[in-house]
Structure formats: C-alpha cells, structure tokens
Design an enzyme around this catalytic site. Structure first.
Site, PDB file in Angstrom:
ATOM      1  N   HIS A 135       3.438   5.928   5.115  1.00  0.00           N
ATOM      2  CA  HIS A 135       3.984   4.678   4.871  1.00  0.00           C
ATOM      3  C   HIS A 135       5.286   4.330   5.429  1.00  0.00           C
ATOM      4  O   HIS A 135       6.370   5.174   5.366  1.00  0.00           O
ATOM      5  CB  HIS A 135       4.044   4.909   3.104  1.00  0.00           C
ATOM      6  CG  HIS A 135       3.953   3.578   2.637  1.00  0.00           C
ATOM      7  ND1 HIS A 135       4.913   2.448   2.504  1.00  0.00           N
ATOM      8  CD2 HIS A 135       2.912   2.997   1.955  1.00  0.00           C
ATOM      9  CE1 HIS A 135       4.488   1.487   1.897  1.00  0.00           C
ATOM     10  NE2 HIS A 135       3.350   1.710   1.322  1.00  0.00           N
ATOM     11  N   CYS A 159      -2.595   1.969  -2.638  1.00  0.00           N
ATOM     12  CA  CYS A 159      -2.087   3.181  -3.338  1.00  0.00           C
ATOM     13  C   CYS A 159      -2.207   3.648  -4.542  1.00  0.00           C
ATOM     14  O   CYS A 159      -2.762   4.764  -4.849  1.00  0.00           O
ATOM     15  CB  CYS A 159      -0.673   2.931  -3.103  1.00  0.00           C
ATOM     16  SG  CYS A 159       0.162   2.727  -1.494  1.00  0.00           S
ATOM     17  N   ARG A 205      -4.755   6.764  -5.825  1.00  0.00           N
ATOM     18  CA  ARG A 205      -4.349   7.998  -6.483  1.00  0.00           C
ATOM     19  C   ARG A 205      -4.977   8.333  -7.816  1.00  0.00           C
ATOM     20  O   ARG A 205      -5.354   9.229  -8.295  1.00  0.00           O
ATOM     21  CB  ARG A 205      -2.852   7.920  -6.334  1.00  0.00           C
ATOM     22  CG  ARG A 205      -2.286   8.032  -5.017  1.00  0.00           C
ATOM     23  CD  ARG A 205      -0.985   7.467  -4.837  1.00  0.00           C
ATOM     24  NE  ARG A 205      -0.767   7.215  -3.461  1.00  0.00           N
ATOM     25  CZ  ARG A 205      -0.301   8.093  -2.643  1.00  0.00           C
ATOM     26  NH1 ARG A 205       0.287   9.143  -3.024  1.00  0.00           N
ATOM     27  NH2 ARG A 205      -0.329   7.762  -1.625  1.00  0.00           N
ATOM     28  N   LYS A 252       5.007  11.521  -3.674  1.00  0.00           N
ATOM     29  CA  LYS A 252       4.726  10.008  -4.160  1.00  0.00           C
ATOM     30  C   LYS A 252       3.770  10.401  -5.325  1.00  0.00           C
ATOM     31  O   LYS A 252       2.781  10.486  -5.153  1.00  0.00           O
ATOM     32  CB  LYS A 252       4.374   9.330  -2.985  1.00  0.00           C
ATOM     33  CG  LYS A 252       3.951   7.828  -3.463  1.00  0.00           C
ATOM     34  CD  LYS A 252       3.392   7.163  -2.271  1.00  0.00           C
ATOM     35  CE  LYS A 252       2.785   5.849  -2.867  1.00  0.00           C
ATOM     36  NZ  LYS A 252       2.272   5.027  -1.796  1.00  0.00           N
ATOM     37  N   LYS A 271      -5.920  -0.685   6.154  1.00  0.00           N
ATOM     38  CA  LYS A 271      -5.559  -0.883   4.694  1.00  0.00           C
ATOM     39  C   LYS A 271      -5.522  -2.278   4.008  1.00  0.00           C
ATOM     40  O   LYS A 271      -5.543  -3.377   4.632  1.00  0.00           O
ATOM     41  CB  LYS A 271      -3.888  -0.296   4.575  1.00  0.00           C
ATOM     42  CG  LYS A 271      -3.541  -0.412   3.352  1.00  0.00           C
ATOM     43  CD  LYS A 271      -2.001   0.014   3.452  1.00  0.00           C
ATOM     44  CE  LYS A 271      -1.177  -0.269   1.780  1.00  0.00           C
ATOM     45  NZ  LYS A 271       0.180   0.369   1.875  1.00  0.00           N
ATOM     46  N   ASP A 330      -4.663   8.486   1.280  1.00  0.00           N
ATOM     47  CA  ASP A 330      -4.889   7.723   0.291  1.00  0.00           C
ATOM     48  C   ASP A 330      -5.706   6.210   0.621  1.00  0.00           C
ATOM     49  O   ASP A 330      -6.566   5.500   0.135  1.00  0.00           O
ATOM     50  CB  ASP A 330      -3.645   7.022  -0.399  1.00  0.00           C
ATOM     51  CG  ASP A 330      -2.647   6.295   0.275  1.00  0.00           C
ATOM     52  OD1 ASP A 330      -2.618   6.319   1.647  1.00  0.00           O
ATOM     53  OD2 ASP A 330      -1.994   5.536  -0.255  1.00  0.00           O
ATOM     54  N   ASN A 331      -5.441   5.891   2.008  1.00  0.00           N
ATOM     55  CA  ASN A 331      -6.121   4.737   2.776  1.00  0.00           C
ATOM     56  C   ASN A 331      -5.578   4.696   3.991  1.00  0.00           C
ATOM     57  O   ASN A 331      -5.078   5.445   4.537  1.00  0.00           O
ATOM     58  CB  ASN A 331      -5.740   3.069   1.911  1.00  0.00           C
ATOM     59  CG  ASN A 331      -4.085   3.203   1.728  1.00  0.00           C
ATOM     60  OD1 ASN A 331      -3.850   3.099   0.542  1.00  0.00           O
ATOM     61  ND2 ASN A 331      -3.653   3.009   2.861  1.00  0.00           N
ATOM     62  N   HIS A 352       3.122   7.326  -8.133  1.00  0.00           N
ATOM     63  CA  HIS A 352       2.725   6.012  -8.116  1.00  0.00           C
ATOM     64  C   HIS A 352       1.432   5.604  -9.098  1.00  0.00           C
ATOM     65  O   HIS A 352       0.708   4.757  -8.927  1.00  0.00           O
ATOM     66  CB  HIS A 352       2.124   5.630  -6.484  1.00  0.00           C
ATOM     67  CG  HIS A 352       2.438   4.331  -6.286  1.00  0.00           C
ATOM     68  ND1 HIS A 352       2.152   3.680  -4.952  1.00  0.00           N
ATOM     69  CD2 HIS A 352       2.925   3.122  -7.254  1.00  0.00           C
ATOM     70  CE1 HIS A 352       2.794   2.326  -5.094  1.00  0.00           C
ATOM     71  NE2 HIS A 352       2.931   2.121  -6.331  1.00  0.00           N
ATOM     72  N   ASP A 376      -0.150   9.154   3.219  1.00  0.00           N
ATOM     73  CA  ASP A 376      -0.019   7.796   2.790  1.00  0.00           C
ATOM     74  C   ASP A 376      -0.184   7.005   4.016  1.00  0.00           C
ATOM     75  O   ASP A 376       0.563   6.997   5.058  1.00  0.00           O
ATOM     76  CB  ASP A 376       1.497   7.681   2.108  1.00  0.00           C
ATOM     77  CG  ASP A 376       1.301   6.393   1.320  1.00  0.00           C
ATOM     78  OD1 ASP A 376       0.625   5.490   1.405  1.00  0.00           O
ATOM     79  OD2 ASP A 376       2.368   6.233   0.404  1.00  0.00           O
ATOM     80  N   ASP A 377      -1.183   6.104   3.935  1.00  0.00           N
ATOM     81  CA  ASP A 377      -1.474   5.174   5.081  1.00  0.00           C
ATOM     82  C   ASP A 377      -1.704   5.791   6.395  1.00  0.00           C
ATOM     83  O   ASP A 377      -1.523   5.150   7.453  1.00  0.00           O
ATOM     84  CB  ASP A 377      -0.336   4.089   5.163  1.00  0.00           C
ATOM     85  CG  ASP A 377       0.003   3.078   4.006  1.00  0.00           C
ATOM     86  OD1 ASP A 377      -0.861   3.348   2.945  1.00  0.00           O
ATOM     87  OD2 ASP A 377       0.891   2.252   4.188  1.00  0.00           O
ATOM     88  N   SER A 399       6.044   3.782  -3.995  1.00  0.00           N
ATOM     89  CA  SER A 399       5.957   3.725  -2.684  1.00  0.00           C
ATOM     90  C   SER A 399       7.470   3.614  -2.083  1.00  0.00           C
ATOM     91  O   SER A 399       8.273   2.808  -2.577  1.00  0.00           O
ATOM     92  CB  SER A 399       5.135   2.579  -1.926  1.00  0.00           C
ATOM     93  OG  SER A 399       3.806   2.506  -2.093  1.00  0.00           O
TER      94      SER A 399
END
Length: 480
Positions: free
Chosen positions: A228, A85, A89, A138, A301, A280-281, A140, A45-46, A163
C-alpha cells in the site's frame, strides 16, 4: 465509553449458495495428523494478481513466494469479495461478506465503529481450540478499544490500526490525518514519520511470536502494510529491483515470507504448519509506478472487475496438499475460516457464515461450484462469479482515462467514472481480461446468474436495485 451493540439475525438459510458449513466439523479432524497444524496467514495490501514471479512478474524477483507456490497449491481464480481494505479484512476474518456485517470501505481515524465483537474471527475460533493467536501488521477493523485485535481473539498485537497512508503526509489530503500510531496490544507505543523499517519490524515480531509459541499450536496473522502507498523499503532492498521502488518493496515482502519459512524450518515446525498467502485487493492503479500489476486483468483496486478482486492465492501444507498444483476452480477468502475449522477440528461460528470449506479442493478433488459475490460501495452488488462465469451488473466504476500520463513519484493521477449500462457475461476461462460480453450466446447462464443475484439481494440487499436484505447484522459501535 460504553459499547453499543445490536444484532439482527434471521434463520433465513434456505437460499442456494449461502450460509454453508454451519455444523461443527470437530469430527472431521484429519486422522493422520494427531497434532493440530500451526497456521500462518500472510495478507498483503494492494498487491496485484501479477506481482509474484509465478504469476508473471519479471521486473523484480520473488523467489520465496515462487517456492511457496511450488510447494503447495496455487490458485488461478482466487477472489476477495470487496476491493477495499476494511471490508475485505472483515470478510477474511469472519468468513462472511462484510456488507452483511455493515462494514464498508476503509475505516479511518474518525470511525466510531468496527467489527462487531459478537462476530467470531478466525483467531477466536482457533483460540477456543487451544491455539496461541498473534497478529502482526495492519488491522483496519476499528481502532477504538472494543474493536482492537486483542478484543477479537488475538493474544498479542503489533502493528498499525489502519492504512499507512492515513497520516499527515497524505498527498491529497495533507494534515487531515493525525500522526500514524503504532500499537503494541492496546497501547500506542510510537507514531511513525518514517516507515522504512515497517516490513522488517513486522517480520521480526512475527518471528518472535513463532519462537514464543513453538510448544503449542499457533495461529499467526501477518498482515503487511506494504504494498500500500506510501511505499517504504529498508536499506537492504533499496534499489534491488529493475522496476524501482515498488519492485524493491515487493522483494522485501518476499524476503519476509522467506524469513518466516526459515524460522519454521529451524524450529522443526515446517511439516506441521499450513501457510496461506494472499492480498486484500488489487493494485491502486492511479499511483502509476507505485502500484502493482494485474497481469492484464481489467481495472484494479476499488472496482469489481477482476483486476480489483482476483488475487494471488497460495496454500501450503506439506504431506497434505499436493506440491506444485495449479488450481483452476474458483474460491474466495471467505472460504478460509471454514477450511481452517475443518482442518483443525474447530467449532464454526454460531452466527451464519458465507464461506465453505475448500479442503477437498486443496487436496486435489473437484467441488461443485458455488456462487460468489462482489460487493462494493454502500452495499452494491456489482458482480456474480460462478465457476468460469462472471456476470457484471450495471453500475458506475472508476477508471484511468485513456492517454493519461502516469507518475512514478507517489502522487496519484485522477480517475474518471465510467458506466456499465447493461449486465455483461464473461467466460473467464477463455477471457480472463473481461473483454468480450457473451451474454447473448448464453441465455441459460444469464438466467442462472440472475437467479443467484436475486438470492443475494433477498439475503444481503443491493443498493443498485434498492433491495433490502433480510439477513443483515450490525457493526459494533461506541458512543461517548
């Protein structure tokens, strides 16, 4: 609550570059592999493009991820279609652009919608082919009952519904969010006020699933909440990196990958397990020292510059994918579902998807490039990628003002908005940082990219040009 669902589906599939891979690939199961391979998909994540040692990180160590790259195929141009996010996903799970599915942004605790259960996820596709399916981490894609992982193809679920910053301690909107819920399947089993053991607990649950599923093909989706913000790390990695807390967190995620590989080795499953690692980003740059690295890529992001959408991409399958290969062809997370369909001999979704199988690419072959699209906000087509070329459309995007003093305490600085007034073309092979617009020198490429953009607008719409797409579907929604 009753489920409210409507699908708008057209047979519009003639446009170039869309809805590929619509035929079942059951006849293409790899002949030299009579047993279906296990699949482990690890989604950070991130995480920034430069956060792994093999991608340039120097202030912390990622030996397990670096070894993963050495054992398989490492992409230089691996993308997500949405730099946020939930949308990212949804695209990963369905092989379909999330804006086509009416999933935008990052769903929070107030959301009354989620990924439509009529969409087919990777888990549903593989479960129909005899796989045990488990998710840890996660989700989401909707926290309401009809949208939870166990209703979207997963046999089991342990993790957070959204998140980890969607809790009462958010630095900018204190007390807006309720206590952070931890789920086991469909039940909330705890609320978290301390996340220091989250990566460790996710890892332990992942290992349990592998152990329990060792006698049949399995699909494990391990979606880490880290990196994240807010950042948390266990005692075993606190203070271990030169950089500080973010580096410590990266090292623990790396440890988690190592634990998964160790368990596969112990059970004799490593040779018949495919592992995919990506994120994810890009990094949430406003958090300064609590954000990752882009390795020089532009922005982060929440933008469609490469710092926001280009991610580490590693694929490992012993004796099938070449070890140590660096792949320069472009690919995207929407390609993962159809690739797994071809590898496992699974039936593709009935509804059209946007990705294609990149199995030939993973096996060392050249493939014809296809256009990929970066959508953000409420259905804004912000960029088109085609091989080494990227055209960024006129739009507004967030950036950190020059001269801003960055923080290292988990408190973000403020963005300001910049406007790109004219479409710009970049040659990513020579200019990965997107610094030099070469549109004037390449009018034929500009024309081709504009053609791809018009196809996307006709198909999926574009808020920037007020275009309405003809092949959009609805998210799932509930009403009480």
């Amino acid at each position: 609550m009753r489920f409210k669902n409507s699908i708008y589906l057209s047979l519009f599939t003639a446009l170039v570059g869309f809805t590929s891979c619509q035929n079942s690939s059951s006849e293409t199961e790899t002949p030299e592999t009579p047993d279906k391979p296990n699949i482990v998909l690890i989604f950070a994540d991130d995480m920034g493009y430069g956060d792994l040692g093999v991608y340039g990180a120097t202030q912390w160590k990622t030996p397990h991820l670096d070894q993963l790259a050495a054992d398989g195929v490492r992409f230089n141009q691996f993308y997500v279609p949405h730099a946020v996010c939930s949308a990212s996903r949804a695209a990963l799970m369905t092989g379909t652009y999330a804006n086509r599915l009416e999933i935008f942004g990052a769903l929070d605790h107030t959301a009354k919608h989620g990924l439509n259960p009529e969409e087919t996820t990777i888990a549903e596709m593989l479960k129909a082919n005899g796989y045990a399916t488990g998710m840890v981490g996660k989700w989401h894609l909707g926290h309401q009952a009809p949208f939870l992982p166990t209703e979207q193809g997963f046999d089991s679920y342990y993790g957070l519904p959204y998140s980890n910053d969607m809790w009462p301690h958010h630095p900018e909107v204190k007390d807006y969010y309720p206590p952070l819920p931890l789920y086991q399947n469909t039940a909330v089993i705890d609320t978290l006020d301390d996340q220091s053991m989250l990566t460790t607990n996710y890892t332990e649950k992942a290992l349990e699933f592998i152990e329990q599923s060792k006698d049949q093909p399995f699909f494990l989706y391990l979606a880490h909440s880290m990196t994240h913000v807010p950042l948390f790390v266990s005692e075993k990695f606190k203070g271990k990196s030169e950089q500080g807390l973010y580096g410590d967190v990266m090292m623990e995620v790396d440890w988690s990958v190592g634990q998964v590989r160790k368990k596969l080795e112990e059970l004799g499953l490593a040779d018949n397990t495919m592992i995919i690692f990506t994120s994810d980003n890009g990094p949430w740059l406003s958090y300064g020292g609590h954000a990752g690295l882009t390795a020089g890529l532009r922005e982060g992001k929440g933008t469609s510059w490469d710092g926001g959408i280009r991610e580490p991409g590693i694929f490992v399958w012993p004796n099938h994918f070449p070890a140590g290969k660096v792949e320069n062809q472009a690919a995207m997370t929407i390609d993962i579902l159809p690739t797994l369909a071809e590898i496992t001999g699974s039936k593709l979704p009935d509804l059209p998807i946007d990705g294609r199988s990149i199995l030939p690419m993973l096996e060392g072959q050249e493939m014809e490039p296809k256009p990929y699209y970066a959508y953000y906000n409420r259905n804004e087509l912000q960029a088109v990628i085609y091989g080494k070329w990227k055209m960024v459309m006129p739009h507004s995007y967030r950036s950190i003002p020059e001269g801003t003093v960055m923080r290292n305490d988990g408190i973000p600085v403020k963005y300001h908005m910049l406007n790109l007034d004219k479409a710009a073309l970049f040659d990513l092979s020579s200019d990965p940082n997107e610094t030099t617009d070469v549109a004037a020198k390449n009018p034929e490429i500009v024309a081709q990219m504009n053609q791809f953009a018009e196809q996307a607008r006709a198909d999926m719409g574009d808020a920037l040009t007020e275009s309405e797409g003809s092949n959009l579907r609805k998210h799932g929604a509930i009403e009480e």
